[in-house]
Design a protein around this motif. Structure first.
Motif, PDB file in Angstrom:
ATOM      1  N   LEU A 243      -9.984   7.872  -3.908  1.00 37.63           N
ATOM      2  CA  LEU A 243      -8.852   7.053  -4.347  1.00 37.63           C
ATOM      3  C   LEU A 243      -7.881   6.789  -3.195  1.00 37.63           C
ATOM      4  CD1 LEU A 243      -8.255   8.709  -7.824  1.00 37.63           C
ATOM      5  CD2 LEU A 243      -9.228   6.443  -7.374  1.00 37.63           C
ATOM      6  N   ASN A 244      -7.630   7.815  -2.381  1.00 35.61           N
ATOM      7  CA  ASN A 244      -6.750   7.647  -1.227  1.00 35.61           C
ATOM      8  C   ASN A 244      -7.328   6.616  -0.257  1.00 35.61           C
ATOM      9  OD1 ASN A 244      -4.552   8.263   0.568  1.00 35.61           O
ATOM     10  ND2 ASN A 244      -5.997   9.485   1.767  1.00 35.61           N
ATOM     11  N   SER A 245      -8.629   6.692  -0.016  1.00 32.98           N
ATOM     12  CA  SER A 245      -9.265   5.732   0.895  1.00 32.98           C
ATOM     13  C   SER A 245      -9.176   4.319   0.341  1.00 32.98           C
ATOM     14  CB  SER A 245     -10.731   6.117   1.119  1.00 32.98           C
ATOM     15  OG  SER A 245     -10.810   7.363   1.776  1.00 32.98           O
ATOM     16  N   ALA A 246      -9.307   4.178  -0.984  1.00 32.39           N
ATOM     17  CA  ALA A 246      -9.183   2.850  -1.596  1.00 32.39           C
ATOM     18  C   ALA A 246      -7.768   2.306  -1.433  1.00 32.39           C
ATOM     19  CB  ALA A 246      -9.554   2.927  -3.083  1.00 32.39           C
ATOM     20  N   VAL A 247      -6.763   3.156  -1.617  1.00 33.25           N
ATOM     21  CA  VAL A 247      -5.373   2.734  -1.417  1.00 33.25           C
ATOM     22  C   VAL A 247      -5.162   2.306   0.026  1.00 33.25           C
ATOM     23  CG1 VAL A 247      -2.980   3.551  -1.325  1.00 33.25           C
ATOM     24  CG2 VAL A 247      -4.396   4.075  -3.314  1.00 33.25           C
ATOM     25  N   GLU A 248      -5.631   3.128   0.963  1.00 36.14           N
ATOM     26  CA  GLU A 248      -5.441   2.807   2.377  1.00 36.14           C
ATOM     27  C   GLU A 248      -6.135   1.509   2.761  1.00 36.14           C
ATOM     28  OE1 GLU A 248      -6.615   6.197   4.695  1.00 36.14           O
ATOM     29  OE2 GLU A 248      -4.745   7.265   4.252  1.00 36.14           O
ATOM     30  N   ALA A 249      -7.350   1.290   2.267  1.00 29.00           N
ATOM     31  CA  ALA A 249      -8.062   0.046   2.574  1.00 29.00           C
ATOM     32  C   ALA A 249      -7.329  -1.158   2.003  1.00 29.00           C
ATOM     33  CB  ALA A 249      -9.490   0.110   2.026  1.00 29.00           C
ATOM     34  N   THR A 250      -6.808  -1.023   0.798  1.00 24.59           N
ATOM     35  CA  THR A 250      -6.064  -2.121   0.174  1.00 24.59           C
ATOM     36  C   THR A 250      -4.788  -2.428   0.950  1.00 24.59           C
ATOM     37  OG1 THR A 250      -6.957  -1.527  -1.992  1.00 24.59           O
ATOM     38  CG2 THR A 250      -4.976  -2.903  -1.962  1.00 24.59           C
ATOM     39  N   VAL A 251      -4.055  -1.393   1.323  1.00 22.54           N
ATOM     40  CA  VAL A 251      -2.814  -1.588   2.088  1.00 22.54           C
ATOM     41  C   VAL A 251      -3.130  -2.243   3.429  1.00 22.54           C
ATOM     42  CG1 VAL A 251      -0.970  -0.359   3.300  1.00 22.54           C
ATOM     43  CG2 VAL A 251      -1.498   0.227   0.933  1.00 22.54           C
ATOM     44  N   ASP A 252      -4.177  -1.787   4.094  1.00 21.28           N
ATOM     45  CA  ASP A 252      -4.549  -2.370   5.384  1.00 21.28           C
ATOM     46  C   ASP A 252      -5.013  -3.816   5.232  1.00 21.28           C
ATOM     47  OD1 ASP A 252      -3.867  -0.008   6.596  1.00 21.28           O
ATOM     48  OD2 ASP A 252      -5.938   0.683   6.857  1.00 21.28           O
ATOM     49  N   ARG A 253      -5.636  -4.144   4.115  1.00 22.49           N
ATOM     50  CA  ARG A 253      -6.080  -5.513   3.859  1.00 22.49           C
ATOM     51  C   ARG A 253      -4.884  -6.438   3.700  1.00 22.49           C
ATOM     52  NH1 ARG A 253      -6.385 -10.111   2.968  1.00 22.49           N
ATOM     53  NH2 ARG A 253      -7.935 -11.266   1.780  1.00 22.49           N
ATOM     54  N   VAL A 254      -3.840  -5.931   3.080  1.00 25.02           N
ATOM     55  CA  VAL A 254      -2.643  -6.746   2.849  1.00 25.02           C
ATOM     56  C   VAL A 254      -1.951  -7.050   4.168  1.00 25.02           C
ATOM     57  CG1 VAL A 254      -0.353  -6.741   1.775  1.00 25.02           C
ATOM     58  CG2 VAL A 254      -2.336  -5.967   0.484  1.00 25.02           C
ATOM     59  N   GLY A 255      -1.896  -6.075   5.067  1.00 25.71           N
ATOM     60  CA  GLY A 255      -1.274  -6.300   6.367  1.00 25.71           C
ATOM     61  C   GLY A 255      -1.179  -5.017   7.157  1.00 25.71           C
ATOM     62  N   LEU A 256      -1.349  -5.128   8.462  1.00 29.64           N
ATOM     63  CA  LEU A 256      -1.320  -3.953   9.332  1.00 29.64           C
ATOM     64  C   LEU A 256       0.074  -3.661   9.886  1.00 29.64           C
ATOM     65  CD1 LEU A 256      -4.699  -4.405  11.254  1.00 29.64           C
ATOM     66  CD2 LEU A 256      -4.198  -2.879   9.331  1.00 29.64           C
ATOM     67  N   GLU A 257       0.997  -4.605   9.717  1.00 32.51           N
ATOM     68  CA  GLU A 257       2.356  -4.351  10.201  1.00 32.51           C
ATOM     69  C   GLU A 257       3.009  -3.270   9.354  1.00 32.51           C
ATOM     70  OE1 GLU A 257       2.674  -7.277   6.967  1.00 32.51           O
ATOM     71  OE2 GLU A 257       1.449  -7.277   8.781  1.00 32.51           O
ATOM     72  N   HIS A 258       3.933  -2.543   9.982  1.00 28.23           N
ATOM     73  CA  HIS A 258       4.600  -1.453   9.275  1.00 28.23           C
ATOM     74  C   HIS A 258       5.502  -2.005   8.177  1.00 28.23           C
ATOM     75  CE1 HIS A 258       6.471   2.373   8.477  1.00 28.23           C
ATOM     76  NE2 HIS A 258       7.658   1.773   8.560  1.00 28.23           N
ATOM     77  N   HIS A 259       5.363  -1.429   7.004  1.00 25.53           N
ATOM     78  CA  HIS A 259       6.243  -1.759   5.889  1.00 25.53           C
ATOM     79  C   HIS A 259       6.506  -0.458   5.141  1.00 25.53           C
ATOM     80  CE1 HIS A 259       7.695  -3.347   2.064  1.00 25.53           C
ATOM     81  NE2 HIS A 259       7.953  -4.471   2.715  1.00 25.53           N
ATOM     82  N   GLU A 260       7.744  -0.279   4.712  1.00 26.33           N
ATOM     83  CA  GLU A 260       8.131   0.957   4.034  1.00 26.33           C
ATOM     84  C   GLU A 260       7.242   1.253   2.821  1.00 26.33           C
ATOM     85  OE1 GLU A 260      11.827   2.863   1.498  1.00 26.33           O
ATOM     86  OE2 GLU A 260      12.190   1.033   2.653  1.00 26.33           O
ATOM     87  N   LEU A 261       6.972   0.249   2.004  1.00 27.61           N
ATOM     88  CA  LEU A 261       6.154   0.467   0.804  1.00 27.61           C
ATOM     89  C   LEU A 261       4.705   0.777   1.150  1.00 27.61           C
ATOM     90  CD1 LEU A 261       7.592  -2.269  -1.596  1.00 27.61           C
ATOM     91  CD2 LEU A 261       8.026   0.204  -1.616  1.00 27.61           C
ATOM     92  N   SER A 262       4.188   0.152   2.202  1.00 28.68           N
ATOM     93  CA  SER A 262       2.825   0.456   2.637  1.00 28.68           C
ATOM     94  C   SER A 262       2.727   1.904   3.096  1.00 28.68           C
ATOM     95  CB  SER A 262       2.405  -0.475   3.783  1.00 28.68           C
ATOM     96  OG  SER A 262       2.381  -1.810   3.353  1.00 28.68           O
ATOM     97  N   GLY A 263       3.694   2.327   3.877  1.00 30.93           N
ATOM     98  CA  GLY A 263       3.718   3.710   4.337  1.00 30.93           C
ATOM     99  C   GLY A 263       3.859   4.678   3.180  1.00 30.93           C
ATOM    100  N   ARG A 264       4.692   4.325   2.217  1.00 36.09           N
ATOM    101  CA  ARG A 264       4.891   5.182   1.058  1.00 36.09           C
ATOM    102  C   ARG A 264       3.594   5.305   0.248  1.00 36.09           C
ATOM    103  NH1 ARG A 264       9.305   3.243  -2.974  1.00 36.09           N
ATOM    104  NH2 ARG A 264      10.447   3.177  -1.009  1.00 36.09           N
ATOM    105  N   ALA A 265       2.891   4.191   0.054  1.00 33.65           N
ATOM    106  CA  ALA A 265       1.629   4.213  -0.693  1.00 33.65           C
ATOM    107  C   ALA A 265       0.612   5.117  -0.001  1.00 33.65           C
ATOM    108  CB  ALA A 265       1.077   2.799  -0.835  1.00 33.65           C
ATOM    109  N   LYS A 266       0.518   4.994   1.317  1.00 38.67           N
ATOM    110  CA  LYS A 266      -0.420   5.842   2.058  1.00 38.67           C
ATOM    111  C   LYS A 266      -0.006   7.310   2.004  1.00 38.67           C
ATOM    112  CE  LYS A 266      -2.408   2.553   5.285  1.00 38.67           C
ATOM    113  NZ  LYS A 266      -2.767   2.350   6.686  1.00 38.67           N
ATOM    114  N   ASP A 267       1.273   7.575   2.116  1.00 38.62           N
ATOM    115  CA  ASP A 267       1.758   8.961   2.055  1.00 38.62           C
ATOM    116  C   ASP A 267       1.515   9.583   0.682  1.00 38.62           C
ATOM    117  OD1 ASP A 267       2.597   8.739   4.674  1.00 38.62           O
ATOM    118  OD2 ASP A 267       4.721   8.490   4.182  1.00 38.62           O
TER     119      ASP A 267
END
Length: 123
Positions: free
Chosen positions: A74-98
């Motif tokens: 599940l964590n890998s799926a979240v990370e892949a989805t976040v990376d697909r949306v964009g590789l630039e740093h975003h607070e919500l992306s970081g929070r989702a990965k954390d």
């Protein structure tokens, strides 16, 4: 009425299984942590069978291993989805990965609690 392209319950089993196996293969190929956890599961499952006094204990011991695998997927799926949306740093992306990482951490803590409790009772 049912649409022509809609699968019956039985017909869905084949494609769903195929997609699941594709996902497992992708996780194994691209995720080092998942490969390590698969190795841990392969090594620890026979050890769990040896240490367990009954099926319930065995099931409890391996549940920790499977909890790690499930949360890592599940964590890998979240990370892949976040990376697909964009590789630039975003607070919500970081929070989702954390948060995904925290879920894996909790699964590892559960594994340790169960296994250490079993080892403690053997002493």
């Amino acid at each position: 009425m049912r649409e022509k392209n809609q699968y019956s319950h039985i017909q869905r089993f084949g494609p769903a299984t195929r997609n699941s196996l594709i996902g497992l293969k992708a996780a194994y190929k691209y995720e080092l942590a998942f490969r390590q956890e698969v190795f841990l599961t392969i090594v620890m499952t026979p050890l769990a069978a040896y240490l367990a006094d009954n099926f319930t204990e065995f099931a409890l011991l391996i549940s920790g291993l499977f909890a790690i695998l499930i949360t890592e997927l599940l964590n890998s799926a979240v990370e892949a989805t976040v990376d697909r949306v964009g590789l630039e740093h975003h607070e919500l992306s970081g929070r989702a990965k954390d948060i995904g990482s925290a879920a894996v951490f909790i699964a590892i803590v559960y594994f340790l609690i169960v296994w250490l409790a079993k080892i403690y009772t053997m002493l």
